[in-house]
Design a protein around this motif. Sequence first.
Motif, PDB file in Angstrom:
ATOM      1  N   ARG A  53     -20.049  66.335  79.849  1.00 49.49           N
ATOM      2  CA  ARG A  53     -20.548  65.664  81.052  1.00 49.49           C
ATOM      3  C   ARG A  53     -20.346  64.172  80.801  1.00 49.49           C
ATOM      4  N   LEU A  54     -19.320  63.620  81.431  1.00 50.43           N
ATOM      5  CA  LEU A  54     -18.893  62.255  81.149  1.00 50.43           C
ATOM      6  C   LEU A  54     -19.640  61.238  81.995  1.00 50.43           C
ATOM      7  N   SER A  55     -19.933  60.118  81.376  1.00 46.34           N
ATOM      8  CA  SER A  55     -20.558  59.002  82.067  1.00 46.34           C
ATOM      9  C   SER A  55     -19.470  58.103  82.632  1.00 46.34           C
ATOM     10  N   CYS A  56     -19.642  56.809  82.619  1.00 47.40           N
ATOM     11  CA  CYS A  56     -18.698  55.846  83.209  1.00 47.40           C
ATOM     12  C   CYS A  56     -17.576  55.553  82.223  1.00 47.40           C
ATOM     13  N   ILE A  57     -16.455  56.245  82.400  1.00 41.88           N
ATOM     14  CA  ILE A  57     -15.302  56.087  81.529  1.00 41.88           C
ATOM     15  C   ILE A  57     -14.386  55.024  82.128  1.00 41.88           C
ATOM     16  N   TYR A  58     -13.849  54.171  81.285  1.00 42.27           N
ATOM     17  CA  TYR A  58     -12.937  53.132  81.765  1.00 42.27           C
ATOM     18  C   TYR A  58     -11.896  52.844  80.700  1.00 42.27           C
ATOM     19  N   GLY A  59     -10.825  52.198  81.107  1.00 38.82           N
ATOM     20  CA  GLY A  59      -9.818  51.787  80.139  1.00 38.82           C
ATOM     21  C   GLY A  59      -8.456  51.621  80.765  1.00 38.82           C
ATOM     22  N   ARG A  60      -7.479  51.461  79.897  1.00 42.38           N
ATOM     23  CA  ARG A  60      -6.113  51.224  80.355  1.00 42.38           C
ATOM     24  C   ARG A  60      -5.649  52.351  81.278  1.00 42.38           C
ATOM     25  N   ARG A  61      -4.701  51.986  82.144  1.00 40.96           N
ATOM     26  CA  ARG A  61      -4.121  52.881  83.151  1.00 40.96           C
ATOM     27  C   ARG A  61      -5.084  53.195  84.296  1.00 40.96           C
ATOM     28  N   GLN A  62      -6.202  52.537  84.331  1.00 40.95           N
ATOM     29  CA  GLN A  62      -7.163  52.773  85.404  1.00 40.95           C
ATOM     30  C   GLN A  62      -7.061  51.645  86.428  1.00 40.95           C
ATOM     31  N   LEU A  63      -6.692  52.019  87.624  1.00 41.07           N
ATOM     32  CA  LEU A  63      -6.684  51.079  88.748  1.00 41.07           C
ATOM     33  C   LEU A  63      -7.750  51.585  89.705  1.00 41.07           C
ATOM     34  N   TRP A 111      -4.760  44.937  79.529  1.00 41.37           N
ATOM     35  CA  TRP A 111      -3.833  45.951  80.028  1.00 41.37           C
ATOM     36  C   TRP A 111      -3.474  45.659  81.488  1.00 41.37           C
ATOM     37  N   ILE A 112      -4.468  45.309  82.286  1.00 39.40           N
ATOM     38  CA  ILE A 112      -4.208  44.993  83.693  1.00 39.40           C
ATOM     39  C   ILE A 112      -3.241  43.816  83.792  1.00 39.40           C
ATOM     40  N   LEU A 113      -3.468  42.768  83.015  1.00 44.63           N
ATOM     41  CA  LEU A 113      -2.578  41.598  83.057  1.00 44.63           C
ATOM     42  C   LEU A 113      -1.152  41.957  82.657  1.00 44.63           C
ATOM     43  N   GLU A 114      -1.015  42.799  81.653  1.00 45.06           N
ATOM     44  CA  GLU A 114       0.303  43.135  81.129  1.00 45.06           C
ATOM     45  C   GLU A 114       1.044  44.176  81.968  1.00 45.06           C
ATOM     46  N   ASN A 115       0.342  44.944  82.773  1.00 45.08           N
ATOM     47  CA  ASN A 115       0.968  46.094  83.423  1.00 45.08           C
ATOM     48  C   ASN A 115       0.897  46.107  84.939  1.00 45.08           C
ATOM     49  N   THR A 116       0.469  45.035  85.521  1.00 49.02           N
ATOM     50  CA  THR A 116       0.452  44.959  86.981  1.00 49.02           C
ATOM     51  C   THR A 116       1.228  43.744  87.426  1.00 49.02           C
ATOM     52  N   SER A 117       1.814  43.869  88.598  1.00 52.61           N
ATOM     53  CA  SER A 117       2.501  42.705  89.148  1.00 52.61           C
ATOM     54  C   SER A 117       1.455  41.819  89.798  1.00 52.61           C
ATOM     55  N   SER A 118       1.591  40.542  89.631  1.00 54.91           N
ATOM     56  CA  SER A 118       0.534  39.623  90.050  1.00 54.91           C
ATOM     57  C   SER A 118       0.321  39.602  91.555  1.00 54.91           C
ATOM     58  N   GLY A 119       1.346  39.840  92.355  1.00 53.91           N
ATOM     59  CA  GLY A 119       1.197  39.765  93.800  1.00 53.91           C
ATOM     60  C   GLY A 119       0.218  40.775  94.354  1.00 53.91           C
ATOM     61  N   ALA A 120       0.560  42.043  94.264  1.00 52.30           N
ATOM     62  CA  ALA A 120      -0.266  43.092  94.856  1.00 52.30           C
ATOM     63  C   ALA A 120      -1.201  43.739  93.850  1.00 52.30           C
ATOM     64  N   LEU A 121      -1.060  43.358  92.583  1.00 49.88           N
ATOM     65  CA  LEU A 121      -1.815  43.991  91.498  1.00 49.88           C
ATOM     66  C   LEU A 121      -1.664  45.508  91.545  1.00 49.88           C
ATOM     67  N   GLN A 122      -0.428  45.910  91.599  1.00 46.92           N
ATOM     68  CA  GLN A 122      -0.048  47.321  91.498  1.00 46.92           C
ATOM     69  C   GLN A 122       0.692  47.497  90.191  1.00 46.92           C
ATOM     70  N   LEU A 123       0.795  48.735  89.723  1.00 45.88           N
ATOM     71  CA  LEU A 123       1.534  48.985  88.481  1.00 45.88           C
ATOM     72  C   LEU A 123       2.961  48.478  88.607  1.00 45.88           C
ATOM     73  N   LYS A 124       3.438  47.868  87.530  1.00 46.63           N
ATOM     74  CA  LYS A 124       4.821  47.415  87.510  1.00 46.63           C
ATOM     75  C   LYS A 124       5.747  48.618  87.496  1.00 46.63           C
ATOM     76  N   GLU A 125       6.917  48.447  88.073  1.00 43.29           N
ATOM     77  CA  GLU A 125       7.924  49.523  88.094  1.00 43.29           C
ATOM     78  C   GLU A 125       8.461  49.776  86.705  1.00 43.29           C
TER      79      GLU A 125
END
Length: 157
Positions: A4-14, A143-157
């Motif tokens: 029964r998981l509580s508030c999990i967070y980390g990389r790859r989470q948008l 992780w967010i800074l390294e893996n999202t494009s700054s404009g839309a803050l979506q995952l980089k291609e």
Amino acid sequence: VVFRLSCIYGRRQLGTEDQGWIAHFALQMLREAPITVYGNGRQVRDILYVDDVLDAMLLAMEEIDRVSGKAFNIGGGPANAVSLLEAIDCLAELSGLQAQVRYGPVRQDDQPYYVSDTHRFTQMTGWTPQISVEQGLSRLYQWILENTSSGALQLKE
């Protein structure tokens, strides 16, 4: 084994406002968009970085003979308990940005305090979270800074 998981967070989470709220807060800050906090923001949650969840799962597999057929609370526990406002403050410090917090009404089923009691799993396996709130939020933010494009803050291609 049931976790029964509580508030999990980390990389790859948008995250969104309701699921993955920590990542959502970080993304909103980077977008310079408001963060909606329902209630006064003093609600406490125990947050658990994804690597600690993976460690618990691997440990459960190693100890399957002892833990099979049981359910466990898996979360950050008291050491990783943080209010929503504390999480926002930590993200603001990491980013150097000021959060734009707006407040909404308390949501009907929103508990003011939830911290997982992980004692049973710890007692049976020796597992405890290893990633502190500060370390985990820093890793997520990087992780967010390294893996999202700054404009839309979506995952980089």
